[in-house]
Design a protein around this motif. Sequence first.
Motif, PDB file in Angstrom:
ATOM      1  N   GLU A 205      27.168  31.417  -0.178  1.00 55.96           N
ATOM      2  CA  GLU A 205      27.560  30.081  -0.631  1.00 55.96           C
ATOM      3  C   GLU A 205      28.084  29.251   0.541  1.00 55.96           C
ATOM      4  N   LYS A 206      28.805  29.882   1.443  1.00 58.69           N
ATOM      5  CA  LYS A 206      29.352  29.176   2.603  1.00 58.69           C
ATOM      6  C   LYS A 206      28.254  28.759   3.562  1.00 58.69           C
ATOM      7  N   LEU A 207      27.213  29.581   3.684  1.00 58.05           N
ATOM      8  CA  LEU A 207      26.069  29.215   4.518  1.00 58.05           C
ATOM      9  C   LEU A 207      25.361  27.992   3.940  1.00 58.05           C
ATOM     10  N   LEU A 208      25.192  27.971   2.632  1.00 55.18           N
ATOM     11  CA  LEU A 208      24.542  26.829   1.986  1.00 55.18           C
ATOM     12  C   LEU A 208      25.370  25.558   2.152  1.00 55.18           C
ATOM     13  N   GLU A 209      26.682  25.701   2.026  1.00 54.66           N
ATOM     14  CA  GLU A 209      27.571  24.549   2.189  1.00 54.66           C
ATOM     15  C   GLU A 209      27.585  24.065   3.639  1.00 54.66           C
ATOM     16  N   ALA A 210      27.606  25.000   4.582  1.00 54.51           N
ATOM     17  CA  ALA A 210      27.692  24.650   5.997  1.00 54.51           C
ATOM     18  C   ALA A 210      26.439  23.964   6.518  1.00 54.51           C
ATOM     19  N   THR A 211      25.301  24.234   5.901  1.00 52.69           N
ATOM     20  CA  THR A 211      24.034  23.645   6.363  1.00 52.69           C
ATOM     21  C   THR A 211      23.642  22.401   5.564  1.00 52.69           C
ATOM     22  N   LYS A 212      24.487  22.017   4.627  1.00 49.86           N
ATOM     23  CA  LYS A 212      24.217  20.837   3.808  1.00 49.86           C
ATOM     24  C   LYS A 212      24.235  19.585   4.678  1.00 49.86           C
ATOM     25  N   ASN A 213      23.226  18.761   4.513  1.00 50.90           N
ATOM     26  CA  ASN A 213      23.113  17.476   5.227  1.00 50.90           C
ATOM     27  C   ASN A 213      22.748  17.609   6.703  1.00 50.90           C
ATOM     28  N   ASP A 315      41.048  31.036   6.482  1.00 50.76           N
ATOM     29  CA  ASP A 315      40.995  31.135   5.026  1.00 50.76           C
ATOM     30  C   ASP A 315      39.617  30.691   4.555  1.00 50.76           C
ATOM     31  N   GLU A 316      39.427  30.636   3.247  1.00 51.89           N
ATOM     32  CA  GLU A 316      38.095  30.350   2.699  1.00 51.89           C
ATOM     33  C   GLU A 316      37.592  28.962   3.099  1.00 51.89           C
ATOM     34  N   ASP A 317      38.468  27.961   3.042  1.00 57.18           N
ATOM     35  CA  ASP A 317      38.060  26.610   3.443  1.00 57.18           C
ATOM     36  C   ASP A 317      37.732  26.559   4.925  1.00 57.18           C
ATOM     37  N   ASP A 318      38.534  27.243   5.704  1.00 51.83           N
ATOM     38  CA  ASP A 318      38.306  27.270   7.150  1.00 51.83           C
ATOM     39  C   ASP A 318      37.022  28.016   7.491  1.00 51.83           C
ATOM     40  N   HIS A 319      36.645  28.978   6.634  1.00 50.30           N
ATOM     41  CA  HIS A 319      35.408  29.725   6.876  1.00 50.30           C
ATOM     42  C   HIS A 319      34.209  28.778   6.910  1.00 50.30           C
ATOM     43  N   VAL A 320      34.102  27.922   5.917  1.00 49.66           N
ATOM     44  CA  VAL A 320      32.997  26.958   5.883  1.00 49.66           C
ATOM     45  C   VAL A 320      33.059  26.054   7.109  1.00 49.66           C
ATOM     46  N   LYS A 321      34.262  25.616   7.453  1.00 46.98           N
ATOM     47  CA  LYS A 321      34.445  24.707   8.590  1.00 46.98           C
ATOM     48  C   LYS A 321      33.991  25.358   9.896  1.00 46.98           C
ATOM     49  N   GLN A 322      34.416  26.603  10.125  1.00 44.09           N
ATOM     50  CA  GLN A 322      34.068  27.288  11.379  1.00 44.09           C
ATOM     51  C   GLN A 322      32.592  27.651  11.447  1.00 44.09           C
ATOM     52  N   LEU A 323      32.036  28.040  10.305  1.00 43.29           N
ATOM     53  CA  LEU A 323      30.606  28.349  10.261  1.00 43.29           C
ATOM     54  C   LEU A 323      29.786  27.095  10.553  1.00 43.29           C
ATOM     55  N   LYS A 324      30.164  25.995   9.923  1.00 49.25           N
ATOM     56  CA  LYS A 324      29.449  24.731  10.144  1.00 49.25           C
ATOM     57  C   LYS A 324      29.576  24.284  11.590  1.00 49.25           C
ATOM     58  N   LYS A 325      30.776  24.430  12.141  1.00 49.85           N
ATOM     59  CA  LYS A 325      31.012  24.052  13.533  1.00 49.85           C
ATOM     60  C   LYS A 325      30.115  24.851  14.476  1.00 49.85           C
ATOM     61  N   THR A 326      29.965  26.133  14.208  1.00 51.28           N
ATOM     62  CA  THR A 326      29.140  26.992  15.057  1.00 51.28           C
ATOM     63  C   THR A 326      27.661  26.636  14.924  1.00 51.28           C
TER      64      THR A 326
END
Length: 373
Positions: A205-213, A315-326
Amino acid sequence: TGIKALPKRTAKFLVPHGIFNLYQQRLVKPIESDLDNKKIAVIAAYDITYTDLLHNAIKVAGYTPSKKVSDAKYVWLHWYENGIVDYEKFVQRVTSLKVWKQQGRKIIFHIHNKKPHEAAIPSVSHALMTVLADSADRVSIMSEPTKDVLQNIWYYGDDFRKVSKVRHPNYIGSYGKLLKAPTSLTDDTLKILFFGLVRPYKGIEKLLEATKNLKNVEVSIFGKPKDDQYVADLKALCADRGNVTFRLEHIPDNDIPKIFASHHIVALPYSIESSLNSGAAILALSYARTVIGTNNGTLKELSDSSVYFGYDYQDEDDHVKQLKKTIQAIHKQYDGKYNELLKVGERAYQLVKKDNSTQAIAESIKVMIERIG
C-alpha cells in the motif's frame, strides 16, 4: 487469547512433567551413539527453494542433509517459532526440543525475522524464540543486525560466542538463466516491480501511495495474495490509475527470469516491525536487478551499499514519505536513462554471486558445525 508475555529466564521451564511424558511416549529415543555425526536435519516450516539451497551447501560442506530428524546429530531449526496457534502447540514444540537434546542431538536455531509476521499469539511466539535461543547449542544468523534483535530475545545479552553467521544463499540459476532486458524496457519509463507473497507487512500500500502522481513510472505487483479481500483493498487504492499492473496469483518458476528482466528495479518496502531479512531481495539481486527497500539486515549485510537504494523511517506516515523521497531521487537521477539502473543490477549480481555463493555458505556451515563439535 489472554496470554501475557512470558519471562524469558523462566520460559524454558514451562512444560509440566506430566505433559512432557505424554508427548515423550510418542517419540522413539535412539541411543546417542546411533546418531549420524555427518547428518544435518533442516527442519523448516516451509518447503521452499531456500531450504533446497541449504541442502546443496550442506553437501558441499561435506555433510549429509535431511528433511527429517531421523538419525541426524544436528537439527537446524528454521521458522520453528511460526504457526503457534495455542499453548498446546507451544508445549509440543518445546517438548520436541527437550527430547532432541536428551537424545544427544545438537540444536541450531536460525533467526529469520524479529518475530513471526502474522503470529496468532505474539507473546507465546516470542517466548518460544527465547526458549530456542537460550537452549540451542548454536544460534545462526544471516546478518549482523540480527545481533541487536537477539539481545532482546535471549538470556546472554551481548555475549555472542555461540552465534554463527550463515548468510542467505543466492538464487542464481534456481529459476532459470538470466534473460536480457526486452525492447519494451526503455529509458523513458521507470518500471518498478514488487515480487513475492502479497502480504500487509510488505508495504505494498505504501508503494502504491509513494508512486501516486509520479510521471513516467509503472508499477507491477506480482505474487500470491493473502486473500480475496486484500486483493480488493489493493485494487481499490489505484482504481483510477493506469500505470499499475497486478498479477495476484502463484507465479510459476519458469516465469521468474522474464518478470525480473522486464523491470528496472524491485521495491521491497517491508515493515521493520517484524522483518529482519529478505529472501526476495537476494532473489532480485540474483537476477541482476537492484532493490529499493527498508534498510533491513539483508541489505545492510551487502559489502557494497551502492548496489541498492535503502532508507529508514520513524513511523507509518514517515514510511510513505521516505519511500517516496527515495523513489523521487532515483526518478530524478536516472530520468531519461532508466536502463542505466541495469548496470547497478549487474554489479549487485556479481556481489551476491561471490559473497552468497554455495561455496561461501558451505564454508560458513562447516565452521559452525566444527564449533558445535
